[in-house]
Write a protein that holds these residues in place. Structure first.
Motif, short mmCIF file in Angstrom:
data_model
loop_
_atom_site.label_atom_id
_atom_site.label_comp_id
_atom_site.label_asym_id
_atom_site.label_seq_id
_atom_site.Cartn_x
_atom_site.Cartn_y
_atom_site.Cartn_z
N GLU A 390 47.09 30.47 38.52
CA GLU A 390 46.03 29.52 37.83
C GLU A 390 45.05 30.52 37.13
O GLU A 390 44.72 29.97 35.85
CB GLU A 390 45.65 28.65 38.76
N PHE A 391 44.52 31.12 37.88
CA PHE A 391 43.52 32.00 37.55
C PHE A 391 43.62 33.74 37.64
O PHE A 391 43.71 34.23 38.66
CB PHE A 391 41.97 31.86 37.84
N PRO A 392 44.56 34.29 36.77
CA PRO A 392 45.09 35.88 36.88
C PRO A 392 43.80 36.47 37.23
O PRO A 392 44.01 37.24 38.07
CB PRO A 392 45.69 36.00 35.66
N THR A 393 42.88 36.53 36.58
CA THR A 393 41.68 37.40 36.79
C THR A 393 40.25 36.54 36.94
O THR A 393 40.15 35.21 36.59
CB THR A 393 41.66 38.38 35.46
N ARG A 394 39.38 37.25 37.20
CA ARG A 394 38.04 36.74 37.16
C ARG A 394 37.46 36.12 35.98
O ARG A 394 36.56 35.06 35.85
CB ARG A 394 36.92 37.70 38.01
N PHE A 395 37.89 36.95 35.10
CA PHE A 395 37.32 36.44 33.54
C PHE A 395 38.15 35.01 33.26
O PHE A 395 37.42 34.43 32.75
CB PHE A 395 37.94 37.55 32.77
N ASP A 396 39.26 34.98 33.80
CA ASP A 396 40.03 33.61 33.55
C ASP A 396 39.05 32.48 34.49
O ASP A 396 39.17 31.47 33.57
CB ASP A 396 41.43 33.58 34.12
N TYR A 397 38.83 32.64 35.46
CA TYR A 397 38.08 31.83 36.23
C TYR A 397 36.73 31.44 35.54
O TYR A 397 36.33 30.13 35.48
CB TYR A 397 37.79 32.30 37.81
#
Length: 535
Positions: A390-397
């Motif tokens: 759902e959120f591959p990276t912290r940037f995605d989140y």
């Protein structure tokens, strides 16, 4: 004088030497000539009582009779007690005599040079109310302004004078008015001269505060130890106020152990309408957001937004912390020590407060869009990232949090009910209107970048389509149209971007069918842009 009196006197002297350095400095600064006169009189009385037998022997004693049972011993004790009480009252006082401002400037400069920040912070805290009220209008300032108002030339008169023209006083009423004003002029100037004039005192205070707050090290110290004191000074207009405001507010977001981080974490009470409850136990948030006009007037968003943008720009490469896999530890704990997340949450609390109090300022919520733009620019997932998550990276989140905040601000328009009638929640609300445009712009940037997976784009589009459905149902189609129009254009007045529209059509085909409708604003606008129905 007996041994008991000598003991009390010795304690008095020793007590002063045992005082903390900052209290001794405070006592010295606030000791005016009046205070010196009083203490001097009491000391003379004390010495007179002590040496009265000697003065009697040499015929220098004053021909005074003792009253009410007083004698030399009791008088000496009374003088000592009076000195103690007077000094105690002075220690508890918080006002600096005007005659001592120059001494304060010298002392504060000395403390700064020697980096005695604890002592200087103590003095600033003690005198801050006096310093702040100095810049406020007093009754005599208002009276003086009214007395002299008729004699200050207007802009039109100054222009006419510059051009060599005469003012239009040809009518009888104008001449009479001018005559009366001229007759009253000496009286008005005499009255204004009799009123107190604190301009020099105000200028000295402004200069002193500016010198103190130009010290980066001291402001950083104060931001950690007494942030509320700093916050109070951000609302004061002195010489270096812009420089100080920027330094203090940047320190709050740059230092991850600052009080701002703690208060935002402790202030997550949010109603179903998206309004955050500002808890009194969070003094910084209460100071700026209880009356949102305070935050608006000082532009609290700029230093925090600028610092966050610079921070995001530095997070480059696969090895960057924010391009690493998203984890539950970040979700539970680490995000509350993350400047980007805390900045987004700060804007969320601030903007929701503006919306739900009817404040017509967008609070520069557009910073959220620039956050996403910079995150996309540095988006480069590391090799061990699972793209299917759902959120591959912290940037995605963090990009999701940005989009979610924008969605909540626009969605506030759907709660315009009798229970919420004090708030202007419609398409004419400035922050909601701006949030709708920014939401569309952010979605455009996300799709245009083509850096995310199709599943992520479908997920984000579903968030927007669900919001637009709620807006349509609550008679806010104007907001829906604003969102989608900005989502298909690079700029407000540019032509629709064909590549973005095609991508949106492709992602829309995978959106939950429950959210779709041929009568929806989304389908109407996109169908009009491509010249055919979406379905």
């Amino acid at each position: 004088m007996d041994a008991n009196a000598l003991t009390v006197l010795a304690i008095l002297v020793a007590g002063y030497t045992l005082l903390a350095e900052e209290k001794r400095i405070d006592l010295k600064l606030r000791f005016s000539w009046v205070d010196k006169s009083v203490i001097g009189f009491l000391i003379i009385t004390l010495l007179y009582s002590i040496y009265l037998p000697v003065l009697d022997a040499i015929d220098l004693a004053l021909p005074l009779k003792w009253l009410w049972g007083f004698d030399e011993k009791l008088t000496a004790f009374t003088a000592i007690v009076a000195i103690l009480l007077y000094l105690a009252l002075k220690l508890g006082g918080k006002r600096l005599p005007k005659s001592k401002i120059s001494d304060w400037q010298k002392e504060s400069s000395h403390l700064l040079r020697n980096q005695k920040f604890e002592q200087l912070a103590f003095l600033m805290d003690k005198y801050h109310h006096q310093f702040i009220t100095t810049f406020q209008d007093h009754w005599f300032d208002r009276i003086r302004a009214k007395l002299l108002a008729p004699y200050r030339p207007s802009i039109r008169e100054l222009i006419d004078l510059e051009l060599g023209k005469e003012t239009d006083d040809s009518s009888m009423s104008s001449r009479i008015k001018t005559t009366l004003i001229n007759l009253m002029k000496p009286f008005a100037f005499a009255m204004s001269y009799c009123l107190p004039d604190h301009s020099k005192y105000k200028e000295d205070i402004s200069s002193s505060i500016s010198d103190v707050f130009k010290s980066n090290l001291f402001v950083e110290h104060l931001a950690q130890t007494q942030p509320l004191l700093c916050a109070k000074f951000t609302t004061v207009g002195f010489r270096a106020d812009d420089e100080f405001n920027t330094l203090f507010l940047k320190e709050l977001i740059a230092n991850r152990s600052s009080q701002l981080y703690r208060e935002l974490r402790d202030n997550q009470n949010c109603s179903y309408t998206g309004e955050y409850f500002i808890d009194e136990s969070n003094p910084l948030l209460s100071f700026y957001f209880k009356d949102i006009e305070t935050a608006s007037q000082i532009g609290i968003w700029k230093p925090i937004g600028d610092y966050t943008l610079e921070f995001i720009k530095k997070q480059k490469g696969e090895d960057s912390y924010y391009n690493q896999p998203f984890s539950h530890t970040y979700y539970e704990e680490e995000k509350w020590a993350c400047p980007i997340f805390v900045s987004i949450f700060f804007f969320n609390v601030m903007t929701s407060r503006a919306i739900h109090t009817g404040h017509q300022n967008d609070m520069w919520l557009m910073y959220i869009e620039t956050y996403v733009d910079e995150m996309l620019r540095n988006y480069k997932p590391s090799s061990d990232v699972e793209a299917s998550r759902e959120f591959p990276t912290r940037f995605d989140y963090l990009m999701y949090q940005s989009l979610d905040a924008l969605r909540d601000w626009v969605g506030a328009a759907t709660y315009n009910s009798e229970a919420n009638n004090k708030v202007r929640l419609d398409a004419n609300s400035v922050p909601i209107f701006r949030a709708a445009a920014t939401l569309g712009n952010t979605l455009y940037s996300l799709v245009k970048s083509n850096k995310l997976t199709d599943s992520q784009y479908v997920y984000y589009l579903e968030m927007v389509v669900r919001l637009m459905k709620e807006l349509d149902a609550s008679s806010n189609k104007r907001l829906s149209k604003l969102v989608v129009n900005n989502a298909i254009k690079q700029y407000e007045h540019s032509s629709p971007d064909g590549s973005v529209i095609n991508a949106l059509v492709r992602y829309y085909a995978r959106v939950d069918h429950v959210l779709k409708s041929k009568e929806s604003t989304f389908e109407k606008v996109v169908s009009g842009a491509i010249g055919k129905p979406l379905r």
